[in-house]
Design an enzyme around this catalytic site. Structure first.
Site, PDB file in Angstrom:
ATOM      1  N   ASP A   1       3.683  -2.227  -1.048  1.00 52.35           N
ATOM      2  CA  ASP A   1       2.234  -2.650  -1.174  1.00 52.35           C
ATOM      3  C   ASP A   1       1.175  -1.479  -0.797  1.00 52.35           C
ATOM      4  O   ASP A   1       0.173  -1.656  -0.245  1.00 52.35           O
ATOM      5  CB  ASP A   1       2.057  -3.919  -0.720  1.00 52.35           C
ATOM      6  CG  ASP A   1       2.722  -4.975  -1.019  1.00 52.35           C
ATOM      7  OD1 ASP A   1       3.187  -5.389  -1.978  1.00 52.35           O
ATOM      8  OD2 ASP A   1       3.346  -5.513  -0.165  1.00 52.35           O
TER       9      ASP A   1
ATOM     10  N   HIS B   1       2.991  -4.210  -9.545  1.00 54.98           N
ATOM     11  CA  HIS B   1       1.944  -3.495  -9.299  1.00 54.98           C
ATOM     12  C   HIS B   1       0.963  -3.560 -10.671  1.00 54.98           C
ATOM     13  O   HIS B   1       1.544  -3.851 -11.691  1.00 54.98           O
ATOM     14  CB  HIS B   1       2.302  -1.864  -8.846  1.00 54.98           C
ATOM     15  CG  HIS B   1       3.095  -1.267  -9.959  1.00 54.98           C
ATOM     16  ND1 HIS B   1       4.221  -1.183  -9.853  1.00 54.98           N
ATOM     17  CD2 HIS B   1       2.711  -0.671 -10.980  1.00 54.98           C
ATOM     18  CE1 HIS B   1       4.829  -0.597 -10.902  1.00 54.98           C
ATOM     19  NE2 HIS B   1       3.796  -0.258 -11.565  1.00 54.98           N
TER      20      HIS B   1
END
Length: 431
Positions: free
Chosen positions: A13, A41
């Site tokens: 992340d 993502h």
């Protein structure tokens, strides 16, 4: 000109999507080399958002995109993600997308086992925090030499024996858990129903990539998750089921390690983590809430909130070494705007002794206490900065301090989710 490997230097992340998209515009080939559809993502191209989990990012830009042998492929998710991209106007054909013939498949029995184990672990207080998508069980079957791979779908005469071998293992597990067994016909039907959707994309990826390299193509290796989730070098057992360090780009694609080139570590200006496991710099105060809120720290795939904390130079320095990181892309600097002071972890205290590394022991990882230095914050906004002169002096000082502590230079600096809001120091493809 060199090839580029992109990995996350923390627990995932870190903002790889934006950086990979920026680099993929300059690349000729984009390769996924590990993981599955457990780490998502978002890419924003011309104002349109594309959410990807399994497919390489290069597809949205029409680049040759490759799913390597190190990836575990859920054929049902593959079909769904392809259809979603097509609905958004992206052409997904075998001309631009190839899947390694020796990539293992994730099947419904893997998802079942993943969820059952996580539920059992939750009840006993030992859960890992998996995404329940079958990633771990699929890798187990790969290592156990019983996985069904993409190429097996093209050989109907040998498929039944492979189904029998797989079911011998899984049905034994299911009986032990008090579950009904899976029939041969059910699994055979599952496999034959997806074959026509997968086989047109099948290729000898190792050969394809070697040909592209010899032709002078710029190859971008797109890592998923983060190096601290690596099955060997991460916070075991709170890790993923694959290797996430840069060296896996070679093993998971079939292109030899001498072809890898520049290793770019995507690094968040603070630290986050999803799921269970040690987190020495985690904050439970108002600063932690600030980082979570301003940074919008929620998982793309799972919607799970991320735990937040100060930047941990010890962990990133360790990742620089284990992945051979050439330079980092520092992301989300703008989230730190407005804080009176900032802290960076420079070491740990373990049982009264100062150490400069994360120990391998699970018990020791849980006991380490961070040692911080404190820097002055800045009130000015860094959002949208595209050159060093746009940054406050204290922000530049923070960046330089990070470089010094981790032992790697900042090659790129991101100051907003927009791809144009990037300060380029070193072009990785020219590095």
């Amino acid at each position: 000109m060199t090839n580029v490997v992109v990995i996350g230097s923390q627990w995932g992340d870190e903002g790889k999507g934006k950086i990979v998209d920026w680099l993929s515009e300059r690349a000729d080939v984009i390769v996924r080399f590990q993981g599955g559809h457990n780490a998502g993502h978002t890419l924003v191209v011309d104002g349109v958002s594309y959410k990807l989990a399994l497919l390489p990012s290069g597809l949205v830009r029409g680049k040759l995109s490759v799913i390597g042998n190190g990836v575990v492929v859920d054929p049902h998710h593959f079909v769904a993600e392809v259809e979603k991209l097509r609905a958004q106007g992206i052409a997904v054909t075998p001309d631009v997308l190839r899947i390694a013939e020796n990539a293992p498949l994730i099947l419904s029995l893997h998802r079942d086992l993943d969820a059952l184990r996580e539920d059992a672990a939750s009840n006993s207080g030992t859960k890992i925090g998996t995404t329940r998508r079958g990633i771990g069980p699929a890798y187990e079957d790969k290592v156990g030499r019983r996985a069904i791979r993409v190429i097996d779908l093209s050989e109907p005469e040998t498929l039944p024996a492979k189904i029998d071998r797989l079911l011998t293992h899984h049905n034994a597990l299911r009986r032990g858990m008090g579950l009904s067994e899976i029939s041969f016909n059910a699994l055979h039907e599952e496999l034959t129903s997806v074959a026509e959707h997968i086989l047109p994309y099948m290729d000898q990826v190792w050969r394809l990539l070697d040909e592209q390299r010899k032709a002078g193509a710029r190859i971008l290796f797109e890592g998923a998750q983060g190096a601290l989730l690596d099955n060997d070098h991460g916070t075991y057992p709170f890790v993923t089921s694959s290797n996430t360090v840069a060296g896996q780009a070679a093993a998971g694609s079939g292109l030899g390690p001498t072809a890898l080139g520049y290793v770019l570590g995507i690094t968040k200006a603070y630290t986050t983590r999803v799921g269970e496991g040690p987190f020495p710099c985690e904050l439970h105060d108002e600063i932690g809430k600030h980082l979570s809120t301003v940074g919008r720290e929620v998982g793309v795939n799972t919607g799970r909130p991320r735990r937040c904390g100060w930047f941990d130079a010890v962990l990133v320095r360790q990742t620089v070494k284990t992945s051979g990181i050439t330079g980092i892309a520092l992301t989300k600097l703008d989230v730190l705007d407005g804080l009176d002071e900032l802290k960076i972890c420079i070491g740990y205290r373990l049982d009264g002794k100062e150490i400069d590394y994360l120990p391998s022991s699970q018990a020791a990882q849980a006991r380490v206490e961070p040692i911080y230095i404190t820097l002055e914050g800045w009130k000015e906004s860094t959002v949208g900065a595209r050159k060093w002169a746009d940054l406050p002096a204290q922000a530049i000082k923070y960046v330089r301090q990070v470089e010094e502590l981790i032992g790697a230079p900042v090659a790129m600096l991101s100051t907003s989710p927009e791809r144009e809001d990037t300060i380029l120091v070193t072009d990785p493809f020219e590095g």
